[in-house]
Scaffold this motif. Sequence first.
Motif, PDB file in Angstrom:
ATOM      1  N   ILE A 159       0.868  -1.185   0.000  1.00  0.00           N
ATOM      2  CA  ILE A 159       0.000   0.000   0.000  1.00  0.00           C
ATOM      3  C   ILE A 159       0.901   1.230   0.000  1.00  0.00           C
ATOM      4  N   GLU A 160       0.773   2.066  -1.042  1.00  0.00           N
ATOM      5  CA  GLU A 160       1.628   3.248  -1.138  1.00  0.00           C
ATOM      6  C   GLU A 160       0.826   4.551  -1.228  1.00  0.00           C
ATOM      7  N   ASP A 161      -0.436   4.456  -1.594  1.00  0.00           N
ATOM      8  CA  ASP A 161      -1.267   5.657  -1.706  1.00  0.00           C
ATOM      9  C   ASP A 161      -1.336   6.344  -0.339  1.00  0.00           C
ATOM     10  N   PRO A 162      -0.843   7.604  -0.232  1.00  0.00           N
ATOM     11  CA  PRO A 162      -0.820   8.268   1.079  1.00  0.00           C
ATOM     12  C   PRO A 162      -2.198   8.420   1.705  1.00  0.00           C
ATOM     13  N   CYS A 163      -3.240   8.539   0.900  1.00  0.00           N
ATOM     14  CA  CYS A 163      -4.597   8.647   1.463  1.00  0.00           C
ATOM     15  C   CYS A 163      -5.009   7.341   2.126  1.00  0.00           C
ATOM     16  N   GLU A 164      -4.673   6.228   1.480  1.00  0.00           N
ATOM     17  CA  GLU A 164      -4.986   4.910   2.039  1.00  0.00           C
ATOM     18  C   GLU A 164      -4.185   4.664   3.320  1.00  0.00           C
ATOM     19  N   ARG A 211      -5.636   6.709   6.140  1.00  0.00           N
ATOM     20  CA  ARG A 211      -6.907   6.153   6.610  1.00  0.00           C
ATOM     21  C   ARG A 211      -6.671   5.006   7.601  1.00  0.00           C
ATOM     22  N   LEU A 212      -5.608   4.218   7.364  1.00  0.00           N
ATOM     23  CA  LEU A 212      -5.302   3.098   8.250  1.00  0.00           C
ATOM     24  C   LEU A 212      -4.566   3.542   9.514  1.00  0.00           C
ATOM     25  N   SER A 213      -3.880   4.684   9.441  1.00  0.00           N
ATOM     26  CA  SER A 213      -3.000   5.060  10.550  1.00  0.00           C
ATOM     27  C   SER A 213      -3.773   5.415  11.825  1.00  0.00           C
ATOM     28  N   ALA A 214      -4.950   6.025  11.695  1.00  0.00           N
ATOM     29  CA  ALA A 214      -5.703   6.435  12.885  1.00  0.00           C
ATOM     30  C   ALA A 214      -6.072   5.244  13.769  1.00  0.00           C
ATOM     31  N   PRO A 215      -6.689   4.172  13.226  1.00  0.00           N
ATOM     32  CA  PRO A 215      -6.965   3.020  14.104  1.00  0.00           C
ATOM     33  C   PRO A 215      -5.698   2.338  14.605  1.00  0.00           C
ATOM     34  N   PHE A 216      -4.611   2.383  13.829  1.00  0.00           N
ATOM     35  CA  PHE A 216      -3.359   1.796  14.297  1.00  0.00           C
ATOM     36  C   PHE A 216      -2.848   2.538  15.530  1.00  0.00           C
ATOM     37  N   ASN A 217      -2.997   3.855  15.541  1.00  0.00           N
ATOM     38  CA  ASN A 217      -2.558   4.628  16.702  1.00  0.00           C
ATOM     39  C   ASN A 217      -3.371   4.267  17.938  1.00  0.00           C
ATOM     40  N   GLU A 243     -10.100  -4.598   7.209  1.00  0.00           N
ATOM     41  CA  GLU A 243      -9.427  -4.015   6.045  1.00  0.00           C
ATOM     42  C   GLU A 243      -8.384  -4.980   5.488  1.00  0.00           C
ATOM     43  N   LEU A 244      -7.616  -5.589   6.375  1.00  0.00           N
ATOM     44  CA  LEU A 244      -6.572  -6.512   5.923  1.00  0.00           C
ATOM     45  C   LEU A 244      -7.167  -7.751   5.259  1.00  0.00           C
ATOM     46  N   LEU A 245      -8.274  -8.252   5.788  1.00  0.00           N
ATOM     47  CA  LEU A 245      -8.918  -9.420   5.168  1.00  0.00           C
ATOM     48  C   LEU A 245      -9.379  -9.092   3.757  1.00  0.00           C
ATOM     49  N   SER A 246      -9.848  -7.873   3.555  1.00  0.00           N
ATOM     50  CA  SER A 246     -10.240  -7.449   2.206  1.00  0.00           C
ATOM     51  C   SER A 246      -9.030  -7.413   1.283  1.00  0.00           C
ATOM     52  N   ILE A 247      -7.907  -6.898   1.793  1.00  0.00           N
ATOM     53  CA  ILE A 247      -6.673  -6.861   1.000  1.00  0.00           C
ATOM     54  C   ILE A 247      -6.188  -8.269   0.689  1.00  0.00           C
ATOM     55  N   ILE A 248      -6.273  -9.160   1.675  1.00  0.00           N
ATOM     56  CA  ILE A 248      -5.825 -10.544   1.500  1.00  0.00           C
ATOM     57  C   ILE A 248      -6.642 -11.255   0.424  1.00  0.00           C
ATOM     58  N   LYS A 249      -7.961 -11.087   0.460  1.00  0.00           N
ATOM     59  CA  LYS A 249      -8.815 -11.743  -0.544  1.00  0.00           C
ATOM     60  C   LYS A 249      -8.480 -11.245  -1.946  1.00  0.00           C
ATOM     61  N   GLN A 250      -8.272  -9.936  -2.086  1.00  0.00           N
ATOM     62  CA  GLN A 250      -7.917  -9.391  -3.400  1.00  0.00           C
ATOM     63  C   GLN A 250      -6.532  -9.869  -3.831  1.00  0.00           C
ATOM     64  N   ARG A 251      -5.596  -9.965  -2.890  1.00  0.00           N
ATOM     65  CA  ARG A 251      -4.254 -10.421  -3.238  1.00  0.00           C
ATOM     66  C   ARG A 251      -4.278 -11.861  -3.745  1.00  0.00           C
ATOM     67  N   LYS A 252      -5.106 -12.708  -3.132  1.00  0.00           N
ATOM     68  CA  LYS A 252      -5.218 -14.089  -3.613  1.00  0.00           C
ATOM     69  C   LYS A 252      -5.677 -14.127  -5.058  1.00  0.00           C
TER      70      LYS A 252
END
Length: 485
Positions: free
Chosen positions: A197-202, A205-211, A242-251
């Motif tokens: 993931i390189e898009d700064p907007c994406e 968006r993930l950084s707030a819950p990570f904090n 979010e990660l599960l969605s990324i994982i399904k698309q990556r497969k």
Amino acid sequence: MLSKMEVFLATILCLFVSIILLSLHFLFSKSKPRAAAAAAAHPPGKTGWPVIGETLEFLSTGWKGHPEKFIFDRMTKYSSLVFKTHLLGEKTAVFCGAAGNKFLFSNENKLVEVWWLSSMDKIFPSNETSSKEGAIKMRKMLPNFLKPEALHSYVGIMDHIARRHFADRWDNKEEVVVFPLAKSFTFWIACRLFVSIEDPCEVERLSAPFNRLASGLISIPIDLPGTQFNKAIKASNLIRKELLSIIKQRKIDLADGKATPKQDILSHMLLTSDENGKFMSELTVADKILGLLIGGHDTASSACAFIVKYLAELPEVYYGVYKEQMEIANSKARDEALSWEDLQKMKYSWNVACEVMRLTPPFQGAFREAISDFSYNGFFIPKGWKLYWSANSTHKNPEFFPEPQKFDPSRFEGSGPAPYTFVPFGGGPRMCPGKEYARLEILVFMHHLVKRFKWEKIIADEKIVVNPMTIPAKGLPVRLFPHKP
């Protein structure tokens, strides 16, 4: 519906009853002869209050900005090598000094193993990395992404992200708050290298819950609305989705040839089976990526922020770093990226970074668990006791670092500090496998920072707190002074 006051009174009553019952138990229970003998030979120290032990004092010294005080007070009073206490609901022996570090690190999976609070299972429901088997599996996967040839390829990616980060978030600003920006930088790199993931907007968006998740990892494990722990659980569920969605698309992308097996750690996890040919479930992969994303940016962001603090306070150290970095910058074409060879020339800069991590280690220490009875320094440690090693017991100890409060990068010249005394990345089989990865992103950050700016702190005496990571209390606001072209 109970009022807040009723809930509060009920909680106090429950605690009072627990204390009474525990006190009666200790008063009237008859120990077996062996247990009594063993208890007499335990390390010196006290266990504090029933149930809560010395946990509040242990945590509060960090909140007040003096995390080493809990350790050094007891080293002075009881023993400079090992003492007992009661932390996080567990009987605990605190191992101190280089000898204590060496003992714990060299006996990993022999006499001791890593230990996490059971409450972590609520944040990482399928996480295995706290178990011996899970940790071994995880560490077998990581070397492919942390070996020298892989690290060489990361330098250009880190440099590219650093250019974008500083252009977007620092340039043309009179003032910035450093710690959130440092977290943004290291999190962006982790997202790019771990899950592409390189898009700064994406990323943003993930950084707030990570904090929110990071803040609640080692909080008091009370799962009630509004508590840090409850917020961490909710944040982990959101990120996992979010990660599960990324994982399904990556497969799908891997099956269609749109993604490659060596693209990042995610692809590798999805395509790697264990010795029995079994692949990890999507939920397990999501939790492991979640853990890596946390570990892959939190410690480095703390180090980057405090590098800014000390360079602001010490002009002669800043000048040494600036001189070294500008020699590298001036040897390159205008937009030429940093290379692996460039980073190997940053010897003084890395000595400075190490001295920063000695004085303000990102993490204060870690827990182990005794997996069998053993003796240490003449004291009996029973199976099941929790064991804690503290970075500050050596980092700020004049026995190992003369004038420990003095900032002196020369400590790391030549062969550097004695073994087991400088431990910001742990040691032994569980030494942080991302140590070299962190070195790269810290040096890339320093390069792009000092070649752009000088700066001064806005809050002269800003407090340093531990919660659970070492951070500036107000985020370290600074005033920027761009270098003239």
